[in-house]
Design an enzyme around this catalytic site. Sequence first.
Site, PDB file in Angstrom:
ATOM      1  N   GLU A  37       0.873  -1.179   0.000  1.00 32.62           N
ATOM      2  CA  GLU A  37       0.000   0.000   0.000  1.00 32.62           C
ATOM      3  C   GLU A  37       0.900   1.216   0.000  1.00 32.62           C
ATOM      4  O   GLU A  37       1.439   1.606   1.036  1.00 32.62           O
ATOM      5  CB  GLU A  37      -0.929  -0.017   1.225  1.00 32.62           C
ATOM      6  CG  GLU A  37      -1.877  -1.211   1.271  1.00 32.62           C
ATOM      7  CD  GLU A  37      -2.805  -1.297   0.081  1.00 32.62           C
ATOM      8  OE1 GLU A  37      -2.989  -0.256  -0.612  1.00 32.62           O
ATOM      9  OE2 GLU A  37      -3.338  -2.380  -0.181  1.00 32.62           O
TER      10      GLU A  37
ATOM     11  N   CYS B 229      -1.687   9.278   2.633  1.00 33.63           N
ATOM     12  CA  CYS B 229      -1.303   8.725   1.332  1.00 33.63           C
ATOM     13  C   CYS B 229      -2.319   9.056   0.247  1.00 33.63           C
ATOM     14  O   CYS B 229      -1.979   9.108  -0.929  1.00 33.63           O
ATOM     15  CB  CYS B 229      -1.106   7.218   1.438  1.00 33.63           C
ATOM     16  SG  CYS B 229      -2.570   6.303   1.973  1.00 33.63           S
TER      17      CYS B 229
END
Length: 468
Positions: free
Chosen positions: A210, A244
């Site tokens: 991720e 993110c």
Amino acid sequence: MQDILAEQRAAFMAELPVPIAIRKDRLNRAAAMIADNADRFCDALSEDFGHRSREQSMVTDIGGSVAPIRHAIKSLDKWARRDPRAVQFPLGLLGARAWVEYQPKGVIGVIAPWNFPVQLVMGPLAGIFAAGNRAMVKTSEFTPATAALFEELCPKFFALEELAFLSGGPEIGKAFASLPFDHLLFTGATSIGKHILHAAADNLVPVTLELGGKSPVIVGKSADIKQTTERVALGKMLNAGQICLAPDYMIVPGDQERAVVEGLKTAASAMYPTVLANPDYTAIVNDRHFQRLTDWLDDARQKGATIETVNPANEDFGASNARKMPLHIVTDVTDDMTIMQEEIFGPILPIRRYDGIDDAIAQVNAKDRPLGLYYFGTDVAERTRVTDRTISGGVTINDVVFHVSMEELPFGGVGPSGMGSYHGPDGFKTFSHAKAVYQQPKIDVAKLAGIKPPYGKATLASVKRQLK
């Protein structure tokens, strides 16, 4: 670490098959570990960041941890069911059966980041425990207070062979990534993700990455500018942009650029009329990241960018050592500026102009595939063209970030923004082995199909059927 892994794997193998009741018990204990110690986790988070909004931590790290665990408990019976599959004609009529069983993999390694150091541990654990696994977690060295709290609390809720937390710097992280886990999940920077993949390759450990990247906002001509700028400002300034999935840059119609800038300034000022002493606004996590962001602004300025600082109270940030950084809106940006080459991870928002939606799409596609993409507008044809002609980990329409909070949607990147996904049923499957099972009927199928020697007419007939 090797001893803990061996102990967890031995306990896992002894327990197989892992009953649903035990999985739910572990999930309940995981939820209790966070919920019962919410105040202590908020204190630790604020200590690690220098200041972190308590209410934000309650939403993103406490509620954001317990909610996916509760969702897993509620959904586990459905996720774990045997999945019947069809068999080729006429085997089904003769009594053959096929199905997929979702079996736990074993011991899962989790390397967690610093930006949401509770949620990005507990969110994965929802899928890991639901699937019937054990876990070892490497926490970030940038959030030592949170890491220490996990190490203190975990033994009160879990045996070491169920869940273990480990802390330390890059050398510990490197050794952790090299362990022969049954699956490894890494959340963090793309540059580090490459090293994780190399380390895992020696043991052929399956990896979910991720990562991040430059998640763009495309503002369509039909967009409501007030609504758009309010939602972008909220997503950009949450956790001071240290997300993110934060909107990394905006692409706007040239004739609406000024309206977008003013809308962002108005929205940011309304949410944060002050910054330095504002308990709602989070600090940059450490001096190194604060200096990095400052250097990138200097780089953009030197290369011709226009930078507008949203500072409604005219505060003196230069006289403060609080690492509070207000929103910086950057226009006249060019591709040679660092802020257009690297993921920003802070309250800096570049704005690019576009001439026609295909130009906006081309600007997105000129960069690596992002973790998220955001489109604002009511033009369905234009929206469809954007989503059809771009590739990203996920999309939120008429807002930012929100697709990550939908537990029934897979969360993950594509290419440089990641590989694999988790959350909800997709997390359960990521951390499970989908075992194919075929049950043969009593009849001699091999002879019927012509694959038992001596070959003859039945063989030729079988081949003929296959070629149809």
